[in-house]
Design a protein around this motif. Structure first.
Motif, PDB file in Angstrom:
ATOM      1  N   HIS A  11       0.821  -1.272   0.133  1.00 12.02           N
ATOM      2  CA  HIS A  11       0.099  -0.011   0.057  1.00 12.02           C
ATOM      3  C   HIS A  11       0.792   1.260   0.054  1.00 12.02           C
ATOM      4  CE1 HIS A  11       0.963   0.061   4.156  1.00 12.02           C
ATOM      5  NE2 HIS A  11       0.690  -1.476   4.202  1.00 12.02           N
ATOM      6  N   HIS A 108      12.403  -6.868   0.291  1.00 11.93           N
ATOM      7  CA  HIS A 108      11.729  -5.831   1.312  1.00 11.93           C
ATOM      8  C   HIS A 108      11.754  -6.297   2.740  1.00 11.93           C
ATOM      9  CE1 HIS A 108       7.833  -3.839   2.889  1.00 11.93           C
ATOM     10  NE2 HIS A 108       7.616  -4.995   3.183  1.00 11.93           N
ATOM     11  N   SER A 131       4.006  -7.680  10.095  1.00 12.51           N
ATOM     12  CA  SER A 131       3.617  -6.564   9.179  1.00 12.51           C
ATOM     13  C   SER A 131       2.171  -7.048   8.777  1.00 12.51           C
ATOM     14  CB  SER A 131       4.495  -6.280   7.748  1.00 12.51           C
ATOM     15  OG  SER A 131       4.765  -7.545   7.350  1.00 12.51           O
ATOM     16  N   GLY A 132       1.675  -6.473   7.273  1.00 14.14           N
ATOM     17  CA  GLY A 132       0.395  -6.674   6.828  1.00 14.14           C
ATOM     18  C   GLY A 132       0.493  -8.261   6.599  1.00 14.14           C
ATOM     19  N   ALA A 133       1.467  -8.513   5.623  1.00 20.61           N
ATOM     20  CA  ALA A 133       1.355  -9.986   5.009  1.00 20.61           C
ATOM     21  C   ALA A 133       2.310 -10.742   5.611  1.00 20.61           C
ATOM     22  CB  ALA A 133       1.671  -9.915   3.471  1.00 20.61           C
ATOM     23  N   ASN A 134       3.204 -10.360   6.511  1.00 20.64           N
ATOM     24  CA  ASN A 134       4.133 -11.255   7.126  1.00 20.64           C
ATOM     25  C   ASN A 134       4.054 -11.450   8.564  1.00 20.64           C
ATOM     26  OD1 ASN A 134       6.080 -11.721   4.832  1.00 20.64           O
ATOM     27  ND2 ASN A 134       5.780  -9.802   4.794  1.00 20.64           N
ATOM     28  N   GLY A 157      -1.126  -8.557  10.673  1.00 19.74           N
ATOM     29  CA  GLY A 157      -1.635  -7.144  10.271  1.00 19.74           C
ATOM     30  C   GLY A 157      -2.969  -7.452   9.240  1.00 19.74           C
ATOM     31  N   ASP A 161      -6.665  -6.632   9.931  1.00 20.42           N
ATOM     32  CA  ASP A 161      -7.415  -5.887   8.832  1.00 20.42           C
ATOM     33  C   ASP A 161      -8.697  -6.466   8.352  1.00 20.42           C
ATOM     34  OD1 ASP A 161      -5.618  -3.855   8.926  1.00 20.42           O
ATOM     35  OD2 ASP A 161      -4.228  -4.698   7.244  1.00 20.42           O
ATOM     36  N   GLY A 174      -5.778  -1.650  11.965  1.00 23.32           N
ATOM     37  CA  GLY A 174      -4.878  -1.908  13.094  1.00 23.32           C
ATOM     38  C   GLY A 174      -5.000  -0.766  14.236  1.00 23.32           C
ATOM     39  N   GLU A 178      -6.850  -0.853  17.888  1.00 22.49           N
ATOM     40  CA  GLU A 178      -6.073  -0.653  18.924  1.00 22.49           C
ATOM     41  C   GLU A 178      -6.548   0.214  19.842  1.00 22.49           C
ATOM     42  OE1 GLU A 178      -1.950   1.010  18.280  1.00 22.49           O
ATOM     43  OE2 GLU A 178      -1.732   0.782  20.808  1.00 22.49           O
ATOM     44  N   GLY A 253       4.717  -3.113  10.482  1.00 20.37           N
ATOM     45  CA  GLY A 253       3.615  -2.058  10.957  1.00 20.37           C
ATOM     46  C   GLY A 253       2.787  -2.358  11.879  1.00 20.37           C
ATOM     47  N   ASN A 257       1.663  -1.183  17.430  1.00 20.13           N
ATOM     48  CA  ASN A 257       0.758  -1.265  18.469  1.00 20.13           C
ATOM     49  C   ASN A 257       1.201  -1.255  19.847  1.00 20.13           C
ATOM     50  OD1 ASN A 257      -1.092  -3.155  20.123  1.00 20.13           O
ATOM     51  ND2 ASN A 257      -2.499  -2.801  18.656  1.00 20.13           N
ATOM     52  N   ASP A 285       6.026   0.093   6.305  1.00 18.21           N
ATOM     53  CA  ASP A 285       6.821   0.107   5.164  1.00 18.21           C
ATOM     54  C   ASP A 285       7.224   1.497   4.837  1.00 18.21           C
ATOM     55  OD1 ASP A 285       5.898  -2.240   4.677  1.00 18.21           O
ATOM     56  OD2 ASP A 285       4.813  -2.018   3.222  1.00 18.21           O
TER      57      ASP A 285
HETATM   58  P1  ATP Z   1       4.325  -6.275   4.274  1.00 18.69           P
HETATM   59  O1  ATP Z   1       5.231  -5.567   4.705  1.00 18.69           O
HETATM   60  O2  ATP Z   1       4.256  -7.629   4.702  1.00 18.69           O
HETATM   61  O3  ATP Z   1       3.955  -6.358   2.651  1.00 18.69           O
HETATM   62  P2  ATP Z   1       2.376  -4.287   4.750  1.00 18.69           P
HETATM   63  O4  ATP Z   1       3.231  -3.380   3.713  1.00 18.69           O
HETATM   64  O5  ATP Z   1       1.005  -4.290   4.482  1.00 18.69           O
HETATM   65  O6  ATP Z   1       2.771  -5.690   4.627  1.00 18.69           O
HETATM   66  P3  ATP Z   1       3.259  -2.723   7.098  1.00 18.69           P
HETATM   67  O7  ATP Z   1       3.208  -1.284   6.475  1.00 18.69           O
HETATM   68  O8  ATP Z   1       4.649  -3.101   7.524  1.00 18.69           O
HETATM   69  O9  ATP Z   1       2.784  -4.003   6.121  1.00 18.69           O
HETATM   70  O10 ATP Z   1       2.143  -2.835   8.180  1.00 18.69           O
HETATM   71  C1  ATP Z   1       0.828  -2.604   7.734  1.00 18.69           C
HETATM   72  C2  ATP Z   1      -0.038  -3.345   8.773  1.00 18.69           C
HETATM   73  O11 ATP Z   1       0.228  -3.143  10.234  1.00 18.69           O
HETATM   74  C3  ATP Z   1      -1.532  -3.161   8.672  1.00 18.69           C
HETATM   75  O12 ATP Z   1      -1.991  -4.297   8.508  1.00 18.69           O
HETATM   76  C4  ATP Z   1      -1.972  -2.573   9.717  1.00 18.69           C
HETATM   77  O13 ATP Z   1      -3.407  -2.821  10.092  1.00 18.69           O
HETATM   78  C5  ATP Z   1      -0.934  -2.916  10.666  1.00 18.69           C
HETATM   79  N1  ATP Z   1      -1.229  -1.772  11.828  1.00 18.69           N
HETATM   80  C6  ATP Z   1      -0.628  -0.450  11.721  1.00 18.69           C
HETATM   81  N2  ATP Z   1      -0.882   0.090  12.762  1.00 18.69           N
HETATM   82  C7  ATP Z   1      -1.362  -0.794  13.741  1.00 18.69           C
HETATM   83  C8  ATP Z   1      -1.507  -0.752  15.211  1.00 18.69           C
HETATM   84  N3  ATP Z   1      -1.567   0.398  15.779  1.00 18.69           N
HETATM   85  N4  ATP Z   1      -1.843  -1.855  15.568  1.00 18.69           N
HETATM   86  C9  ATP Z   1      -1.956  -2.871  15.139  1.00 18.69           C
HETATM   87  N5  ATP Z   1      -1.640  -3.041  13.774  1.00 18.69           N
HETATM   88  C10 ATP Z   1      -1.350  -2.065  13.131  1.00 18.69           C
END
Ligand code: ATP
Length: 325
Positions: A11, A108, A131-134, A157, A161, A174, A178, A253, A257, A285
């Motif tokens: 994203h 990444h 993170s989101g996917a990992n 994540g 979501d 996320g 929280e 990401g 939290n 990210d």
């Molecule tokens: P990846 O890096 O795995 O490709 P990504 O790009 O979606 O996935 P990040 O940008 O690292 O990952 O994280 C985004 C994720 O973090 C989302 O799923 C979001 O809901 C979650 N997130 C962000 N803030 C919070 C929070 N305060 N509490 C819980 N989750 C959160």
């Protein structure tokens, strides 16, 4: 050496300019959001395409330099959403050709791991990558990262979501989860740790079902957090015991939290391990990670890859030789 990094696996589209002394000369991001649901890959790619030129120009302005001062372009080539990865690769390639610069693609997730060392005093930690996917619990063994435990279905994540979408919180959920969790109390949800691995899908389904039957958003947000974070802390604790490592660092990401950080911190204190978290601004990210990873790899021998640039949506951290430490 000055590196221009471009991030765009999912994203977030990010551009950063970093030098080899860890100075961040520019750091800009623009996030794709979708109030109605999750990421639509083609739309996210379109977003990246639309904002790329402006962000790159603004980053140069912020750094008060021109392309002449850039030595290397580093971009996120793996893993991620293919349409997004392609946009980033093409932009990096175009810039490298136009300005006659060295260009390399980096993983990444590995860039996230390196950010743990960039931002904190940890040297050889258990990496909690969430993170989101990992969602992976990782440590370096020899010249490979080894994954000690990971999600068997979706990343934490994405689970948050998906749950958020199911109860009408929008994307990304996320931060909203929280916030709502602060007014909630515990309702039992499935706790799914399988060996060293985790599974979140069943918990999400159960939580959404409970919402349909009348459970409050606040209670469910609280219970999602308590359940999923306790599962993660359990596996990290066992990885610490197994590896005898004395440090943990959390990245990704979800590390934004505060309750997750609190639970991991308590667990580490009880095991006499040191706990680190990358600054909130760099937990998710961002292109600083990508620029720094580019510098690490280029300085240790990677060469200009303009003729062989590619993407790999599925490359794992344990697929990559770690030659730069
Ligand atoms: P990846 O890096 O795995 O490709 P990504 O790009 O979606 O996935 P990040 O940008 O690292 O990952 O994280 C985004 C994720 O973090 C989302 O799923 C979001 O809901 C979650 N997130 C962000 N803030 C919070 C929070 N305060 N509490 C819980 N989750 C959160």
């Amino acid at each position: 050496m000055i590196c221009l990094g471009i991030e765009g696996t999912a994203h977030t589209f990010g551009v950063a300019i970093v030098d080899e002394n860890k100075n961040i000369l520019a750091d800009l991001r623009d996030g794709y959001t979708n109030e109605k649901g999750g990421i639509i890959p083609q739309d996210a790619a379109k977003h990246h395409h639309n904002v790329a030129d402006k962000l790159i120009n603004d980053a140069l302005k912020q750094a008060k330099i021109t392309f002449r001062d850039i030595d290397l372009i580093s971009f996120s080539r793996s893993p991620g959403l293919a349409p997004c990865l392609l946009v980033v690769k093409e932009k990096a390639k175009y810039l490298a050709l136009e300005h006659k610069k060295n260009v390399i693609g980096v993983n990444h997730c590995i860039a996230h791991l390196s950010s743990g060392l960039f931002w904190t005093k940890t040297r050889d930690p258990i990496y909690i990558f969430t993170s989101g996917a990992n969602t992976q619990i990782i440590a370096l063994e020899g010249n490979r990262f080894r994954i000690f435990g990971e999600t068997l279905d979706i990343g934490l994540g994405n689970a948050l979501d998906k749950f958020g979408r199911g109860i009408g919180l929008g994307f990304p959920s996320g931060p909203k989860i929280e916030e709502l969790s602060e007014k909630g109390k515990y309702i039992q949800l499935p706790y799914t740790v399988k060996g060293m691995d985790l599974a979140f899908s069943g918990i999400v389904t159960e939580a959404i079902n409970k919402h349909k039957k009348g459970a409050s958003k606040e209670d469910l947000c609280y219970s999602m957090q308590e359940t999923c974070f306790a599962m993660l802390a359990e596996v990290v604790e066992r990885a610490l015991a197994h590896t005898q490592k004395r440090e943990c660092v959390v990245i990704g990401g979800v590390a934004a939290n505060r309750r997750l950080l609190e639970m991991l911190n308590i667990m580490c204190n009880e095991r006499k391990a040191r706990f680190f978290a990358v600054p909130l601004k760099y937990a998710g990210d961002n292109a600083v990670n990508i620029a720094w990873q580019g510098i690490l790899e280029f300085k240790r021998g990677r060469k200009n890859e303009i003729k062989t640039l590619d993407i790999n949506p599925n490359e794992r951290v344990d697929d990559v030789d770690v030659f730069w430490t």
